[in-house]
Design a protein around this motif. Structure first.
Motif, PDB file in Angstrom:
ATOM      1  N   PHE A   1     -46.946 -43.565   5.991  1.00 62.46           N
ATOM      2  CA  PHE A   1     -46.558 -42.265   6.048  1.00 62.46           C
ATOM      3  C   PHE A   1     -46.052 -41.658   4.779  1.00 62.46           C
ATOM      4  O   PHE A   1     -46.303 -40.280   4.548  1.00 62.46           O
ATOM      5  CB  PHE A   1     -45.273 -41.975   6.914  1.00 62.46           C
ATOM      6  N   ASN A   2     -45.539 -42.471   4.019  1.00 69.97           N
ATOM      7  CA  ASN A   2     -44.984 -41.936   2.754  1.00 69.97           C
ATOM      8  C   ASN A   2     -45.897 -41.593   1.665  1.00 69.97           C
ATOM      9  O   ASN A   2     -46.100 -40.512   1.107  1.00 69.97           O
ATOM     10  CB  ASN A   2     -44.045 -42.912   2.013  1.00 69.97           C
ATOM     11  N   GLU A   3     -47.141 -42.293   1.738  1.00 65.86           N
ATOM     12  CA  GLU A   3     -48.473 -42.014   0.953  1.00 65.86           C
ATOM     13  C   GLU A   3     -48.993 -41.026   1.532  1.00 65.86           C
ATOM     14  O   GLU A   3     -49.373 -40.053   0.714  1.00 65.86           O
ATOM     15  CB  GLU A   3     -49.077 -43.494   1.052  1.00 65.86           C
ATOM     16  N   PHE A   4     -49.031 -40.631   2.765  1.00 66.37           N
ATOM     17  CA  PHE A   4     -49.592 -39.575   3.296  1.00 66.37           C
ATOM     18  C   PHE A   4     -48.907 -38.251   3.091  1.00 66.37           C
ATOM     19  O   PHE A   4     -49.476 -37.252   2.545  1.00 66.37           O
ATOM     20  CB  PHE A   4     -49.736 -39.374   4.902  1.00 66.37           C
ATOM     21  N   ARG A   5     -47.619 -38.402   3.129  1.00 61.48           N
ATOM     22  CA  ARG A   5     -46.670 -37.343   2.697  1.00 61.48           C
ATOM     23  C   ARG A   5     -46.758 -36.682   1.188  1.00 61.48           C
ATOM     24  O   ARG A   5     -46.660 -35.747   0.852  1.00 61.48           O
ATOM     25  CB  ARG A   5     -45.220 -37.802   3.175  1.00 61.48           C
ATOM     26  N   SER A   6     -46.760 -38.007   0.411  1.00 62.16           N
ATOM     27  CA  SER A   6     -46.782 -37.748  -0.968  1.00 62.16           C
ATOM     28  C   SER A   6     -48.175 -36.916  -1.592  1.00 62.16           C
ATOM     29  O   SER A   6     -48.356 -35.999  -1.983  1.00 62.16           O
ATOM     30  CB  SER A   6     -46.700 -38.771  -1.658  1.00 62.16           C
ATOM     31  N   SER A   7     -49.177 -37.417  -0.620  1.00 60.36           N
ATOM     32  CA  SER A   7     -50.774 -36.708  -0.991  1.00 60.36           C
ATOM     33  C   SER A   7     -50.731 -35.209  -0.478  1.00 60.36           C
ATOM     34  O   SER A   7     -51.177 -34.361  -1.135  1.00 60.36           O
ATOM     35  CB  SER A   7     -51.871 -37.663  -0.251  1.00 60.36           C
ATOM     36  N   ILE A   8     -49.772 -34.995   0.547  1.00 63.91           N
ATOM     37  CA  ILE A   8     -49.782 -33.724   1.219  1.00 63.91           C
ATOM     38  C   ILE A   8     -49.253 -32.626   0.200  1.00 63.91           C
ATOM     39  O   ILE A   8     -49.448 -31.631  -0.128  1.00 63.91           O
ATOM     40  CB  ILE A   8     -49.173 -33.510   2.692  1.00 63.91           C
ATOM     41  N   LEU A   9     -48.005 -33.337  -0.200  1.00 64.07           N
ATOM     42  CA  LEU A   9     -47.073 -32.433  -1.177  1.00 64.07           C
ATOM     43  C   LEU A   9     -48.028 -32.165  -2.687  1.00 64.07           C
ATOM     44  O   LEU A   9     -47.647 -31.183  -3.168  1.00 64.07           O
ATOM     45  CB  LEU A   9     -45.902 -33.424  -1.481  1.00 64.07           C
ATOM     46  N   GLU A  10     -48.698 -33.322  -3.063  1.00 66.93           N
ATOM     47  CA  GLU A  10     -49.335 -33.206  -4.417  1.00 66.93           C
ATOM     48  C   GLU A  10     -50.436 -32.137  -4.279  1.00 66.93           C
ATOM     49  O   GLU A  10     -50.559 -31.086  -4.977  1.00 66.93           O
ATOM     50  CB  GLU A  10     -49.887 -34.406  -4.705  1.00 66.93           C
ATOM     51  N   ASN A  11     -51.068 -32.018  -3.161  1.00 66.03           N
ATOM     52  CA  ASN A  11     -52.373 -31.097  -2.796  1.00 66.03           C
ATOM     53  C   ASN A  11     -51.575 -29.596  -2.773  1.00 66.03           C
ATOM     54  O   ASN A  11     -52.147 -28.690  -3.119  1.00 66.03           O
ATOM     55  CB  ASN A  11     -52.903 -31.747  -1.491  1.00 66.03           C
ATOM     56  N   TYR A  12     -50.389 -29.544  -2.029  1.00 74.12           N
ATOM     57  CA  TYR A  12     -49.770 -28.203  -1.987  1.00 74.12           C
ATOM     58  C   TYR A  12     -49.227 -27.708  -3.253  1.00 74.12           C
ATOM     59  O   TYR A  12     -49.314 -26.583  -3.761  1.00 74.12           O
ATOM     60  CB  TYR A  12     -48.603 -28.360  -0.876  1.00 74.12           C
TER      61      TYR A  12
END
Length: 115
Positions: free
Chosen positions: A39-50
């Motif tokens: 989940f933390n990896e997924f969340r980090s990727s979303i924030l980086e893309n945003y």
């Protein structure tokens, strides 16, 4: 022949059960940590893309510069206005509670508003 069929069925059943016991060997804490890490990896990727998205979008707004306000400070008290400086009623404004007379263009009759 019947024994070999039962033996084959038992072997398939045992083979099907064995992998599920291996999957259950990890503890709940290990499973929880694995899920949290994913989940933390997924969340980090979303924030980086945003963040990358916002960098591109905000470039359009960097060109707009703000207008500076008037450097002269506002007075501490409001200016006073005397009654003789008040605007004259030019017929376009109504007095409170009263209706101004109007003339009908077709008939020429003046409507005083009295009923």
């Amino acid at each position: 022949m019947k024994i070999s069929g039962r033996f084959l069925a038992a072997a398939i059943l045992i083979a099907a059960i064995c992998p599920s016991t291996e999957a259950q060997s990890e503890s709940f804490a290990d499973f929880r940590n694995k899920v949290l890490n994913e989940f933390n990896e997924f969340r980090s990727s979303i924030l980086e893309n945003y963040d990358k998205f916002l960098e591109g979008v905000w470039k359009d707004y960097d060109q707009i510069k703000g207008v500076k306000s008037n450097p002269v400070p506002k007075p501490r008290t409001a200016p006073t206005v005397s009654n003789h400086d008040a605007p004259v009623n030019s017929g376009g404004l109504k007095a409170a509670g009263k209706r101004l007379p109007q003339q009908n263009k077709d008939t020429g009759i003046t409507d005083t508003g009295a009923t």
